[in-house]
Design an enzyme around this catalytic site. Structure first.
Site, PDB file in Angstrom:
ATOM      1  N   ASP A 308       0.617  -0.986  -0.125  1.00 10.82           N
ATOM      2  CA  ASP A 308      -0.076  -0.548  -0.392  1.00 10.82           C
ATOM      3  C   ASP A 308       1.039   1.130  -0.466  1.00 10.82           C
ATOM      4  OD1 ASP A 308      -1.194   2.344   0.501  1.00 10.82           O
ATOM      5  OD2 ASP A 308      -2.917   0.872   1.932  1.00 10.82           O
ATOM      6  N   ARG A 323       3.259   6.060 -11.792  1.00  4.99           N
ATOM      7  CA  ARG A 323       2.369   6.475 -13.603  1.00  4.99           C
ATOM      8  C   ARG A 323       1.125   6.615 -12.838  1.00  4.99           C
ATOM      9  NH1 ARG A 323       1.544   6.440 -18.579  1.00  4.99           N
ATOM     10  NH2 ARG A 323      -0.205   5.098 -19.939  1.00  4.99           N
ATOM     11  N   HIS A 327      -2.589  11.207  -9.441  1.00  5.97           N
ATOM     12  CA  HIS A 327      -3.138  12.632 -10.127  1.00  5.97           C
ATOM     13  C   HIS A 327      -4.533  12.116  -9.391  1.00  5.97           C
ATOM     14  CE1 HIS A 327      -5.927  12.848 -13.941  1.00  5.97           C
ATOM     15  NE2 HIS A 327      -6.718  12.567 -14.160  1.00  5.97           N
TER      16      HIS A 327
END
Length: 426
Positions: A308, A323, A327
Site C-alpha cells: 500500500d 505513473r 493524479h
C-alpha cells in the site's frame, strides 16, 4: 477599413480547412461526415496538418461563440441530459444499422414514453449530431450513434461520464461547502450523489458492473494518443540509471509503485534488458498478475510485491516509478505518499513521475486546453484531486520533504502527459 474579427476568422478557418482537406484527398482518406457511414475519427499524421486541424477547431469555436453572443451562450442548457438518457436506455443499439425505426417502436423497446423518446433523440440530433430523422417520426443512425451501437467500449465511456460523473457535478459545490474543501477522496460531489462514504475505488469493489465500466473507460482514455505507457517507456533516459546506480548489483532496480498488473513494468523491462522491475500494488490488484504477463524473456525480470503506497516503503531501489499515482489524490494525500517513500530512499535515488503537467493558460491548443479543464473538474468531482501545474509539482515535493529535488520536468513531443525526474538528496 480593417476586416472585422468574424470575417478574419472565416478566412482563417477556410485556409486551415483547405490544408486538412488536401491531406485527406492526397491520402485517400474519407472526408468528415455526419452520415451513418462517416468516419468516426481523424487518422491524420504530420505536424502541419495536425496544427491546421487544431486551428480550424479553435477558430470555428470562437466564430460560433461570437455569432451567438454572450446573452445566448451563457444560458444554461440541459446539454448532457439527452446523452444520459441515450446511454441509460441503450437507445443506440435499438436503432437498426442502415435502417430506420419509428419513435413509437423505439420507445416500446426502451421502456420510455414516445414523447420522452422523441424529445431526447431530437435534442441529441440538433445538439450532438447523434442520430438523424430521415423522415418525420422515424429515427436512423448518424456516424456518432452508429459508433455507440457497434462499439461497447464507447458505450462504457459514455455511460461512465454521463451516468456517473454528470449527475455528480450538480453535487460538487454542496460537497465543497459541506466538507470544507478538505481534499479527502470520499467527501466529494460523487459521494453525495452515490450516498456513500467510500472513495470511488472502494465503492467499485462492491459494484462490479460499475467497476468494469470504469476500467473500460480508463483503458480507453489511457491508450489515447499521448497517454499510453509508450510516453514513459520511450520518453525517459533509462540507460542513465546505469551510470548513477545506487544498487550493489550491476542491474539497477526500479520499483513501479502502484504499478497495477505490470503492463508498464514489462514494457520497460523489454525495452531495457539492463533493468530489473518490481511492481507494487494492493494484494487484490496483483493477485495472479505475473502469471498473466506475456511469455517473453523480459518477464523474468519483473516481480510483484503487495504494498500500500501509504505505508512505509520497504525496498531500497535506484528508481521509483509513480505513473498516474498522484493524479487521483489531493496535495495532503500526495504528501503522505511521498513521505512513505523516505524510509528506503538512498542518496541519489530517483522518483520518475509520469502524470499531467498542466501548462499555464494559452499554451495548449483550445481543444487540448478544454480537455484539460474538463479533466480538472472531473478530478474535483470524483476524488478531490486536481491537474497540477509546474509550480504545483515543485511545491508538492518541497512540502513533502526539502530533500526532494526536481531535476527535470518536461512533456515529450506529441504527448499529453509529462515526466518529472526527482532526486533524493538526503
Amino acid at each position: 477599413m480593417a476586416s472585422s474579427r468574424i470575417v478574419e476568422l472565416a478566412t482563417r478557418i477556410s485556409e486551415n480547412t483547405a490544408i486538412v482537406d488536401a491531406y485527406l484527398r492526397e491520402n485517400q482518406l474519407p472526408s468528415p461526415s455526419f452520415d451513418e457511414d462517416g468516419p468516426v475519427d481523424f487518422a491524420i499524421q504530420g505536424e502541419e496538418v495536425k496544427k491546421a486541424h487544431e486551428e480550424a477547431i479553435a477558430l470555428s469555436w470562437e466564430l460560433h461563440r461570437l455569432l451567438l453572443g454572450p446573452s445566448h451562450f451563457l444560458r444554461p442548457v440541459p446539454n448532457g441530459l439527452s446523452l444520459q438518457a441515450i446511454s441509460k436506455h441503450d437507445i443506440a443499439t435499438k436503432v437498426p444499422v442502415h435502417g430506420k425505426i419509428s419513435y413509437a417502436a423505439l420507445a416500446q423497446q426502451c421502456g420510455l414514453s414516445e414523447i420522452n423518446t422523441r424529445r431526447f433523440v431530437r435534442y441529441a440530433i440538433v445538439h450532438h449530431r447523434v442520430f438523424c430523422e430521415p423522415q418525420p417520426g422515424y429515427v436512423a443512425h448518424s456516424a456518432a450513434s452508429r459508433l455507440l451501437a457497434e462499439d461497447p467500449v464507447m458505450r462504457d465511456v459514455l455511460s461512465h461520464y454521463l451516468e456517473e460523473c454528470f449527475p455528480s457535478f450538480a453535487m460538487t459545490l454542496r460537497a465543497i461547502d459541506q466538507f470544507q474543501d478538505n481534499g479527502e477522496p470520499n467527501q466529494t460531489g460523487w459521494n453525495l450523489y452515490h450516498e456513500t462514504q467510500d472513495a470511488p475505488w472502494d465503492y467499485y469493489e462492491t459494484h462490479p458492473a460499475m467497476a468494469r465500466r470504469f476500467a473500460s473507460t480508463m483503458a480507453y482514455e489511457t491508450e489515447r494518443e499521448g497517454r499510453s505507457s509508450n510516453v514513459l517507456v520511450e520518453g525517459y533516459a533509462w540507460t542513465s540509471l546505469l551510470a548513477e546506480t545506487t544498487a550493489t548489483t550491476t542491474s539497477p532496480l526500479v520499483v513501479d509503485v502502484g504499478g497495477s498488473r505490470g503492463k508498464t513494468a514489462l514494457e520497460i523491462a523489454h525495452a531495457h534488458p539492463e533493468l530489473t522491475l518490481l511492481v507494487q500494488d494492493l494484494p487484490s490488484m496483483i493477485e495472479g498478475a505475473r502469471d498473466q504477463l506475456p511469455a517473453i524473456p523480459a518477464r523474468e525480470r519483473v516481480q510483484f510485491m503487495a504494498h500500500d503506497f501509504f505505508a512505509p516503503q520497504l525496498v531500497p531501489a535506484d528508481a521509483y516509478i509513480l505513473r498516474h499515482v498522484f493524479h487521483n489524490w489531493s496535495d495532503r494525500n500526495a504528501v503522505r505518499i511521498l513521505r512513505a517513500l523516505v524510509p528506503s530512499l538512498q542518496p541519489g535515488a530517483r522518483l520518475i513521475v509520469n502524470d499531467y503537467i498542466a501548462p499555464v493558460p494559452g499554451v495548449l491548443s483550445l481543444a487540448k486546453e478544454q480537455r484539460l479543464r474538463e479533466m480538472d473538474l472531473i478530478m474535483l468531482t470524483l476524488c478531490n484531486a486536481y491537474e497540477r501545474e509546474e509550480q504545483d509539482w515543485k511545491r508538492l515535493f518541497q512540502e513533502a520533504d526539502p530533500r526532494f529535488h526536481v531535476r527535470t520536468m518536461s512533456v515529450p513531443k506529441g504527448a499529453t502527459e509529462g515526466i518529472l525526474e526527482v532526486i533524493w538528496e538526503g
